[in-house]
Design an enzyme around this catalytic site. Structure first.
Site, PDB file in Angstrom:
ATOM      1  N   CYS A   1       0.863  -1.176   0.000  1.00  0.00           N
ATOM      2  CA  CYS A   1       0.000   0.000   0.000  1.00  0.00           C
ATOM      3  C   CYS A   1       0.899   1.224   0.000  1.00  0.00           C
ATOM      4  CB  CYS A   1      -0.893  -0.008   1.246  1.00  0.00           C
ATOM      5  SG  CYS A   1      -1.846   1.501   1.505  1.00  0.00           S
TER       6      CYS A   1
ATOM      7  N   CYS B   1      -0.664   3.955  -6.691  1.00  0.00           N
ATOM      8  CA  CYS B   1      -1.437   3.246  -5.671  1.00  0.00           C
ATOM      9  C   CYS B   1      -1.591   1.821  -6.171  1.00  0.00           C
ATOM     10  CB  CYS B   1      -2.807   3.909  -5.486  1.00  0.00           C
ATOM     11  SG  CYS B   1      -3.975   2.961  -4.455  1.00  0.00           S
TER      12      CYS B   1
END
Length: 279
Positions: A80, A193
């Site tokens: 992440c 992302c």
């Protein structure tokens, strides 16, 4: 305070993300390290991470890491971008013996790929305001003159979590994020992302819709580089699992187990056992 870490080569690798985005990284880990056991933790009850404070993210990363280590993890992938920017330093400080790999927006590969010196970065607002990210951007810009255009993508993680990878609403959202970058001349787009590789095809369609008005655009996904770094760390620590017996994959989530099972099936074609846990 530091903590002991299991160190058996047969132990699994722990991978975590706020939700299903880290499955894009898991895809590369499976391809490069097919003999390794893997545990994947989707923190879906608390997704998205992009709007959380750094203090919250640090504590959450430490809690999830502690859970994965309690399940025997020999290494950790923080799959992440937001959690990496905010919390990976704290995780490494707490677990200095644990091989830890984070994911960061691909500014360096973006700068290497661009032909005209203009790179668009699609990421969460939290990632784009991180000190480490901003320092890296400044360093690269100063060194080679690359111009980075930063585009926060509010709401996109939620659409991907809902499984809407190519619907009209997602396409409209992507046009709103990508078109301004193309208008400013970006010939390279960094997927900053881990959720975003799952809409890579939809982003390519946004670019294609511009037709002859825009030059060919390169999309940068750093999942492959994360898997290579993980392989290097495992080799360096003598923790590579030998082949010969099947590797297993297990899923955990703070949210709905059936939803994560569906994501595994739809996004990766995998069908691991998944359970909901309190972390």
């Amino acid at each position: 305070m530091t903590h002991a870490v299991p160190s058996s080569a047969d132990a699994p690798i722990g991978v975590f993300d706020s939700g299903v985005g880290g499955l894009s990284v898991l895809r590369h880990i499976h391809a490069q390290l097919p003999h390794e056991h893997v545990m994947y933790f989707a923190d879906s009850a608390f997704a998205p991470y992009g709007a959380k404070t750094d203090e919250w993210l640090v504590q959450r990363a430490l809690d999830v890491t502690a859970f994965l280590i309690s399940q025997g993890a020999k290494a950790l992938v923080v799959a992440c971008n937001t959690a990496t920017v905010a919390a990976i330093k704290a995780v490494r400080t707490a677990y200095p013996a644990l091989p830890v790999v984070g994911v960061e927006p691909g500014l360096k590969p973006g700068a290497a790929a661009t032909r005209n010196g203009t790179v668009g970065v699609l990421a969460t607002a939290s990632t784009l305001r991180g000190e480490k990210f901003l320092a890296l951007r400044e360093q690269i810009s100063t060194t080679n003159g690359t111009r980075f255009l930063l585009q926060p993508c509010g709401g996109l993680v939620e659409r991907i979590e809902q499984g809407d990878l190519s619907g009209a609403e997602t396409a409209a959202m992507l046009h709103g994020f990508v078109d301004p970058l193309l208008d400013q001349g970006a010939d390279t787009l960094v997927l900053g992302c881990t959720h975003y590789p799952f809409v890579q095809e939809a982003i390519a369609q946004v670019v294609a819709a511009r037709g002859a008005n825009v030059a060919p655009v390169t999309l940068i996904d750093t999942g492959d580089a994360v898997a290579r770094q993980l392989a290097r760390l495992l080799e360096g620590a003598g923790l590579q699992r030998p082949g010969g017996t099947p590797a297993h994959l297990r899923g955990y989530t703070s949210g709905n187990a059936a939803a994560l099972q569906t994501a595994f099936a739809n996004l990766l074609g995998l069908h691991p056992q998944v359970e909901t846990v309190q972390v």
